[in-house]
Design an enzyme around this catalytic site. Structure first.
Site, short mmCIF file in Angstrom:
data_model
loop_
_atom_site.label_atom_id
_atom_site.label_comp_id
_atom_site.label_asym_id
_atom_site.label_seq_id
_atom_site.Cartn_x
_atom_site.Cartn_y
_atom_site.Cartn_z
N GLY A 12 0.75 -1.24 0.00
CA GLY A 12 0.00 0.00 0.00
C GLY A 12 0.79 1.29 0.00
N LYS A 59 -12.59 -12.05 -5.39
CA LYS A 59 -13.23 -12.56 -6.61
C LYS A 59 -14.74 -12.36 -6.60
CE LYS A 59 -9.70 -16.19 -7.28
NZ LYS A 59 -8.98 -15.56 -8.41
N LEU A 82 -3.95 -6.73 -7.67
CA LEU A 82 -3.38 -7.75 -8.55
C LEU A 82 -4.41 -8.79 -8.97
CD1 LEU A 82 0.13 -8.24 -6.93
CD2 LEU A 82 -0.65 -6.57 -8.64
N ASN A 99 -5.48 3.03 -13.03
CA ASN A 99 -4.51 2.06 -12.54
C ASN A 99 -3.10 2.62 -12.66
OD1 ASN A 99 -3.53 -0.67 -11.79
ND2 ASN A 99 -2.76 -0.70 -13.88
N HIS A 101 0.77 1.44 -13.18
CA HIS A 101 1.55 0.28 -13.62
C HIS A 101 3.04 0.64 -13.60
CE1 HIS A 101 2.38 -3.54 -15.55
NE2 HIS A 101 3.17 -2.90 -16.39
N ASP A 142 -4.21 -3.41 -18.97
CA ASP A 142 -3.23 -2.34 -19.18
C ASP A 142 -3.34 -1.72 -20.57
OD1 ASP A 142 -0.83 -4.36 -17.39
OD2 ASP A 142 -2.29 -2.92 -16.65
N GLU A 171 6.08 6.58 -9.06
CA GLU A 171 4.67 6.24 -8.80
C GLU A 171 4.08 7.11 -7.70
OE1 GLU A 171 3.78 2.06 -8.30
OE2 GLU A 171 5.62 1.52 -9.35
N1 LIG Z 1 -9.66 -5.64 -16.73
C1 LIG Z 1 -8.55 -5.11 -16.20
N2 LIG Z 1 -8.15 -5.51 -14.97
C2 LIG Z 1 -7.01 -4.99 -14.44
C3 LIG Z 1 -6.24 -4.05 -15.15
C4 LIG Z 1 -6.71 -3.63 -16.44
O1 LIG Z 1 -6.07 -2.76 -17.09
N3 LIG Z 1 -7.84 -4.18 -16.92
N4 LIG Z 1 -5.04 -3.57 -14.62
C5 LIG Z 1 -4.51 -4.50 -13.61
C6 LIG Z 1 -3.30 -4.15 -12.88
N5 LIG Z 1 -2.24 -4.98 -13.41
C7 LIG Z 1 -1.20 -4.25 -13.96
O2 LIG Z 1 -1.20 -3.01 -13.92
C8 LIG Z 1 -2.23 -6.41 -13.38
C9 LIG Z 1 -2.63 -7.06 -12.24
C10 LIG Z 1 -2.59 -8.46 -12.19
C11 LIG Z 1 -2.17 -9.18 -13.30
C12 LIG Z 1 -2.15 -10.68 -13.23
O3 LIG Z 1 -1.73 -11.36 -14.17
N6 LIG Z 1 -2.62 -11.22 -12.08
C13 LIG Z 1 -2.58 -12.69 -11.87
C14 LIG Z 1 -2.82 -13.04 -10.40
C15 LIG Z 1 -1.77 -12.35 -9.52
C16 LIG Z 1 -1.96 -12.77 -8.05
O4 LIG Z 1 -3.13 -12.84 -7.59
O5 LIG Z 1 -0.92 -13.02 -7.38
C17 LIG Z 1 -3.71 -13.32 -12.66
O6 LIG Z 1 -4.80 -12.70 -12.74
O7 LIG Z 1 -3.49 -14.46 -13.09
C18 LIG Z 1 -1.78 -8.52 -14.46
C19 LIG Z 1 -1.80 -7.12 -14.51
C20 LIG Z 1 -5.55 -4.74 -12.55
N7 LIG Z 1 -6.62 -5.39 -13.19
N1 LIG Z 2 0.25 -4.41 -12.69
C1 LIG Z 2 -0.06 -3.77 -11.44
C2 LIG Z 2 1.20 -3.60 -10.63
O1 LIG Z 2 2.19 -4.29 -10.85
N2 LIG Z 2 1.14 -2.66 -9.70
C3 LIG Z 2 2.29 -2.37 -8.89
O2 LIG Z 2 2.18 -2.98 -7.61
C4 LIG Z 2 2.98 -2.22 -6.70
C5 LIG Z 2 2.14 -1.97 -5.47
O3 LIG Z 2 2.99 -1.42 -4.48
P1 LIG Z 2 2.32 -0.93 -3.09
O4 LIG Z 2 1.49 -2.07 -2.59
O5 LIG Z 2 3.49 -0.58 -2.24
O6 LIG Z 2 1.47 0.27 -3.43
C6 LIG Z 2 3.33 -0.90 -7.41
O7 LIG Z 2 4.68 -0.92 -7.88
C7 LIG Z 2 2.39 -0.88 -8.58
O8 LIG Z 2 2.89 -0.19 -9.72
#
Ligand SMILES: Nc1nc2c(c(=O)[nH]1)N[C@@H](CN(C=O)c1ccc(C(=O)N[C@@H](CCC(=O)O)C(=O)O)cc1)CN2
Ligand SMILES: NCC(=O)N[C@@H]1O[C@H](COP(=O)([O-])[O-])[C@@H](O)[C@H]1O
EC number: 2.1.2.2
Length: 197
Positions: A12, A59, A82, A99, A101, A142, A171
């Protein structure tokens, strides 16, 4: 003042940057709710320390939508959330979900690209610059309109954790900045492209 909800999964620090900016009067909005999909996310403690309502929802985007509507949320911020959002949630908040990234989209993003995985891929590819991107959330992971990007030179770094640390500094600047711009009505989307007015 806009009503903001923040969704997290981990430590966070991005959430904290928004909390701090709100408390400093830099954002014309208030964080009404922090939702995590992980019970042990330290970001929940950050929110509770700041007196912000928290919830753990796993979920269940149907429940999340009802919680957001119940609180008249105007803006949803994914701050290290995530999980992939379903169209039910995205369609309920068109261009109202942003979001952060930890790369320069469209590089090093999409399914599987989150957290340290991003910085490891960046290091392994040998790119000399990285950075952070704030974008609107769409069904394509993304792939939503990019609002702001800031780059940094990483040619002097050889550990993913050091790249992560340098990108996090960016960030923690640009996420609250973009949230503030949104709350001031200064972000518009035209022809699929976001612009700051
Ligand atoms: N529909 C959308 N959902 C999310 C987006 C988006 O643009 N459209 N952005 C993501 C954030 N993200 C990257 O910025 C991201 C988060 C998670 C994953 C991913 O592959 N997650 C895994 C599970 C990870 C875990 O629980 O440990 C998965 O789903 O298999 C990719 C990109 C937020 N959501
Ligand atoms: N694709 C999404 C992703 O990778 N997000 C990344 O998770 C971290 C959260 O850090 P935090 O829990 O310290 O805020 C951050 O680096 C953010 O960009």
């Amino acid at each position: 003042m806009l009503k903001i909800a923040v969704m997290i999964s981990g430590g966070g620090t991005d959430l904290q940057s928004i909390i701090d900016a709100c408390q400093a009067g830099k954002i014309n909005g208030t964080i009404e709710l922090v939702i995590s999909n992980r019970q042990k996310a330290y970001g929940l403690q950050r929110a509770q320390k700041a007196g912000i309502e928290t919830a753990v929802v796993k979920k269940n985007d149907t429940l999340i939508v009802s919680m957001l509507k119940e609180r008249n949320i105007d803006l949803v911020v994914l701050a290290g959330y995530l999980a992939i959002l379903t169209d039910e949630l995205i369609d309920a908040y068109p261009n109202q979900i942003i979001n952060i990234h930890p790369s320069l989209i469209p590089s090093f993003c999409g399914a599987g690209m989150y957290g340290m995985h991003v910085h490891e891929a960046v290091l392994n590819r040998g790119v000399k610059v990285s950075g952070a991107t704030v974008h609107f959330v769409s069904s394509e992971i993304d792939g939503g309109p990019i609002i702001k990007q800031v780059a940094c030179d990483i040619s002097d770094l050889d550990k993913p954790e050091d790249i992560q640390a340098r990108v996090l500094e960016i960030e923690h600047r640009i996420l609250p900045e973009v949230v503030g711009l949104y709350c001031d009505g200064r972000i518009k989307v035209e022809n699929g492209r976001a612009k700051v007015i």
